[in-house]
Write a protein that holds these residues in place. Structure first.
Motif, PDB file in Angstrom:
ATOM      1  N   LEU A 266     -53.894 -33.008  36.007  1.00 42.26           N
ATOM      2  CA  LEU A 266     -53.361 -34.350  36.545  1.00 42.26           C
ATOM      3  C   LEU A 266     -53.733 -35.185  35.399  1.00 42.26           C
ATOM      4  CD1 LEU A 266     -54.797 -34.280  40.366  1.00 42.26           C
ATOM      5  CD2 LEU A 266     -52.541 -33.365  39.443  1.00 42.26           C
ATOM      6  N   THR A 267     -52.785 -35.727  34.580  1.00 46.47           N
ATOM      7  CA  THR A 267     -53.173 -36.578  33.333  1.00 46.47           C
ATOM      8  C   THR A 267     -52.290 -37.963  33.400  1.00 46.47           C
ATOM      9  OG1 THR A 267     -51.457 -35.516  31.874  1.00 46.47           O
ATOM     10  CG2 THR A 267     -53.631 -34.514  32.221  1.00 46.47           C
ATOM     11  N   LEU A 268     -52.737 -38.953  32.709  1.00 46.02           N
ATOM     12  CA  LEU A 268     -51.975 -39.797  32.341  1.00 46.02           C
ATOM     13  C   LEU A 268     -50.975 -39.540  31.253  1.00 46.02           C
ATOM     14  CD1 LEU A 268     -54.624 -42.788  32.106  1.00 46.02           C
ATOM     15  CD2 LEU A 268     -53.133 -42.327  33.989  1.00 46.02           C
ATOM     16  N   PRO A 269     -49.909 -40.127  30.863  1.00 46.67           N
ATOM     17  CA  PRO A 269     -49.061 -39.827  29.707  1.00 46.67           C
ATOM     18  C   PRO A 269     -49.633 -39.683  28.499  1.00 46.67           C
ATOM     19  CG  PRO A 269     -48.036 -41.555  31.031  1.00 46.67           C
ATOM     20  CD  PRO A 269     -49.412 -41.646  31.364  1.00 46.67           C
ATOM     21  N   VAL A 270     -49.400 -38.505  27.765  1.00 48.60           N
ATOM     22  CA  VAL A 270     -49.953 -38.290  26.382  1.00 48.60           C
ATOM     23  C   VAL A 270     -49.188 -39.225  25.594  1.00 48.60           C
ATOM     24  CG1 VAL A 270     -49.576 -36.428  24.485  1.00 48.60           C
ATOM     25  CG2 VAL A 270     -50.329 -35.767  26.701  1.00 48.60           C
ATOM     26  N   VAL A 271     -47.990 -39.604  25.547  1.00 49.73           N
ATOM     27  CA  VAL A 271     -47.245 -40.418  24.614  1.00 49.73           C
ATOM     28  C   VAL A 271     -48.046 -41.835  24.802  1.00 49.73           C
ATOM     29  CG1 VAL A 271     -45.331 -41.379  23.618  1.00 49.73           C
ATOM     30  CG2 VAL A 271     -45.312 -38.970  24.819  1.00 49.73           C
ATOM     31  N   LYS A 272     -48.526 -42.664  23.904  1.00 53.55           N
ATOM     32  CA  LYS A 272     -49.074 -43.838  24.038  1.00 53.55           C
ATOM     33  C   LYS A 272     -47.940 -45.041  24.381  1.00 53.55           C
ATOM     34  CE  LYS A 272     -52.855 -41.857  24.393  1.00 53.55           C
ATOM     35  NZ  LYS A 272     -53.144 -41.615  25.763  1.00 53.55           N
ATOM     36  N   ASP A 273     -48.512 -46.135  24.825  1.00 51.49           N
ATOM     37  CA  ASP A 273     -47.522 -47.265  24.716  1.00 51.49           C
ATOM     38  C   ASP A 273     -46.353 -47.277  25.297  1.00 51.49           C
ATOM     39  OD1 ASP A 273     -49.511 -48.542  22.974  1.00 51.49           O
ATOM     40  OD2 ASP A 273     -48.462 -47.687  21.063  1.00 51.49           O
ATOM     41  N   ASN A 274     -46.351 -46.649  26.683  1.00 48.46           N
ATOM     42  CA  ASN A 274     -45.185 -46.437  27.420  1.00 48.46           C
ATOM     43  C   ASN A 274     -43.991 -45.839  26.752  1.00 48.46           C
ATOM     44  OD1 ASN A 274     -46.498 -47.808  29.527  1.00 48.46           O
ATOM     45  ND2 ASN A 274     -46.070 -49.611  28.877  1.00 48.46           N
ATOM     46  N   GLY A 275     -44.374 -44.742  25.763  1.00 49.22           N
ATOM     47  CA  GLY A 275     -43.385 -44.316  24.800  1.00 49.22           C
ATOM     48  C   GLY A 275     -42.741 -42.932  25.326  1.00 49.22           C
ATOM     49  N   SER A 276     -43.191 -42.606  26.337  1.00 53.74           N
ATOM     50  CA  SER A 276     -42.394 -41.221  26.998  1.00 53.74           C
ATOM     51  C   SER A 276     -41.059 -41.197  26.938  1.00 53.74           C
ATOM     52  CB  SER A 276     -43.336 -40.813  28.177  1.00 53.74           C
ATOM     53  OG  SER A 276     -44.527 -40.978  28.235  1.00 53.74           O
ATOM     54  N   ALA A 277     -40.514 -42.328  27.631  1.00 48.81           N
ATOM     55  CA  ALA A 277     -38.986 -42.103  27.809  1.00 48.81           C
ATOM     56  C   ALA A 277     -38.442 -42.097  26.678  1.00 48.81           C
ATOM     57  CB  ALA A 277     -38.525 -43.068  28.936  1.00 48.81           C
ATOM     58  N   THR A 278     -38.826 -43.050  25.502  1.00 48.25           N
ATOM     59  CA  THR A 278     -38.331 -43.197  24.281  1.00 48.25           C
ATOM     60  C   THR A 278     -38.295 -41.750  23.685  1.00 48.25           C
ATOM     61  OG1 THR A 278     -38.762 -45.573  24.055  1.00 48.25           O
ATOM     62  CG2 THR A 278     -38.083 -44.363  22.061  1.00 48.25           C
TER      63      THR A 278
END
Lengths: 291, 291
Positions: A266-278
């Motif tokens: 159970l983790t926070l996103p690995v991609v920083k700065d809300n960049g997961s969707a990009t």
């Protein structure tokens, strides 16, 4: 290669172009207003890059994702004013003549985390991504494909067992009252405590109550999908809050099945700065191109 | 072609052989006793058919289904006495030298219903199968494959919102108390009313309470997987009871997303006489053979 990304949220749009290594080259953000104005701004951004190869769009929903449906590419019946029945992909593709991938905002983030894991040498065959912000949504990637036959997941609206100290709160979902979203979305802070989320202290009991509900969501996803990991993104999440979710998840699961170390599961996103969707959109654009 | 099926339940085994049109030719049933005795009987049955081409086994669980795991083919940590850590597939395959497909009992049933739908000219890309009997389990087929990366589904153990008239019942699951199984499995009739399920009248309010919980399970499956249909099998189910589930499901969903006619969406098994798993096993055996 030049790839494009549109992260179409209910409050803002983030448009970006990047390369095949998912490095963002140019990015712009603007408010979500009317469909006409917002899509025109989107088109104007990408018109600057005639060398664009493909585009990934991850949109707020509900949206039509079935390719054989006449409304494929539309935002369908959304509570967001003026956006119901908007031909999002059709409008963009008339102006920007490249292959376009189309999915939900949370699926875009899920795919970004799925892609990022590979970059970090962490092999994941399946990922669930929950966003907990103004609303609650989830995306699911299994073996590189999104899950959902007749439509995309809407796991924000499942029911959960009520916390004994929260039995009188009616919930704020206009459709279901006390569904998951109705109990843990950002605006519930104000509904429960009269304070905005950012003003609620981290030792306030309301966090335990909300963690209990999110732990149940994680349990449902675990027992249904048996995924490699579950990622929690969105404005409400933090490492402190997620730690509470992990504790309650462990209690609910009661070692019934084996899952990996909860700090990795159970983790926070690995991609920083809300960049997961990009990142997800870039990867989906590339996949669309290779079809 | 001659295909074999083992439906390995916690109380009985059903072994059968049939042809490529899934017609059962010979069938036998015996009690589940010790692993040694029960697997020996299974082997003795199939030894009668030296022309057997392939075998499908659907077993009570938990079982190891990951092909790259050293314990693939095992019944793992089960509460059933003497069966923990039993090498089911290994034992059978030493004696019966044909390709063997291996999955859970509910996955076998799910695959049978998935296969049967095709025979009835009803195209379903995804099916969820719940069994509600001594326990509660679920199997999921999406595009011909079972869902579950790190293991098989265990959806009997999700939590649900408690019915206002059932707040004091503690539930009977030894692991979780009031998880779904702890609230709706067959033995809960006796725990709640002192009567066996078959003696509880169809207008007893306990049916409404249980329907509320199963409707939540169907809602979770719907919002997570967006499947083509959800099948309810097992000893507790009947058309009368399922009608109550449909009513409560409609109330919970509140038209949030579109699903097909509920009489087609939430159904009893299409395959009659508890034959779903046998048909599924035949189809899985044939699939294994074609690999």
């Amino acid at each position: 290669m030049l790839l494009g990304s549109v992260e179409a949220g209910g409050t803002k749009f983030v448009c970006a172009v990047g390369d095949e290594d998912y490095r963002v080259q140019t990015k712009t953000t603007f408010k979500t207003t009317s469909p006409e104005e917002t899509l025109a701004k989107t088109i104007a951004f990408f018109a600057q890059f005639p060398e664009l190869d493909a585009l990934g769009i991850a949109s707020f929903g509900p949206i039509e994702i079935r390719r054989n449906d006449p409304k494929y590419g539309y935002v369908t019946k959304t509570p967001k004013p003026n956006w119901s029945d908007t031909d999002f992909v059709g409008t963009i593709s008339k102006a920007i003549k490249v292959p376009i991938a189309w999915t939900t905002d949370v699926n875009g983030s899920a795919y970004g985390e799925y892609t990022a894991a590979t970059l970090f040498n962490e092999k994941n065959d399946s990922i669930v991504y929950y966003t907990v912000g103004t609303g609650v949504g989830a995306g699911i990637v299994v073996d590189g494909e999104f899950l959902g036959t007749t439509g995309h997941p809407e796991m924000g609206h499942v029911r959960v067992k009520r916390h004994p100290d929260d039995l009188t709160f009616a919930g704020i979902c206009p459709y279901h009252g006390d569904c998951l979203e109705g109990l843990v979305a950002g605006p519930t802070f104000e509904a429960r405590t009269g304070k905005k989320g950012q003003d609620v202290k981290s030792d306030d009991h309301v966090w335990d109550i909300m963690a209990y509900y999110l732990a149940q969501a994680a349990l449902q996803a675990t027992l249904t999908l048996r995924p490699d990991k579950i990622v929690f993104g969105g404005g409400v999440m933090s490492e402190t809050f997620l730690a509470k979710v992990r504790t309650q998840f462990a209690e609910l699961l009661n070692d019934y099945i084996e899952v990996k170390d909860l700090n990795e599961y159970l983790t926070l996103p690995v991609v920083k700065d809300n960049g997961s969707a990009t990142m997800g959109n870039f990867a989906l654009a590339m996949k669309e191109l290779s079809k």
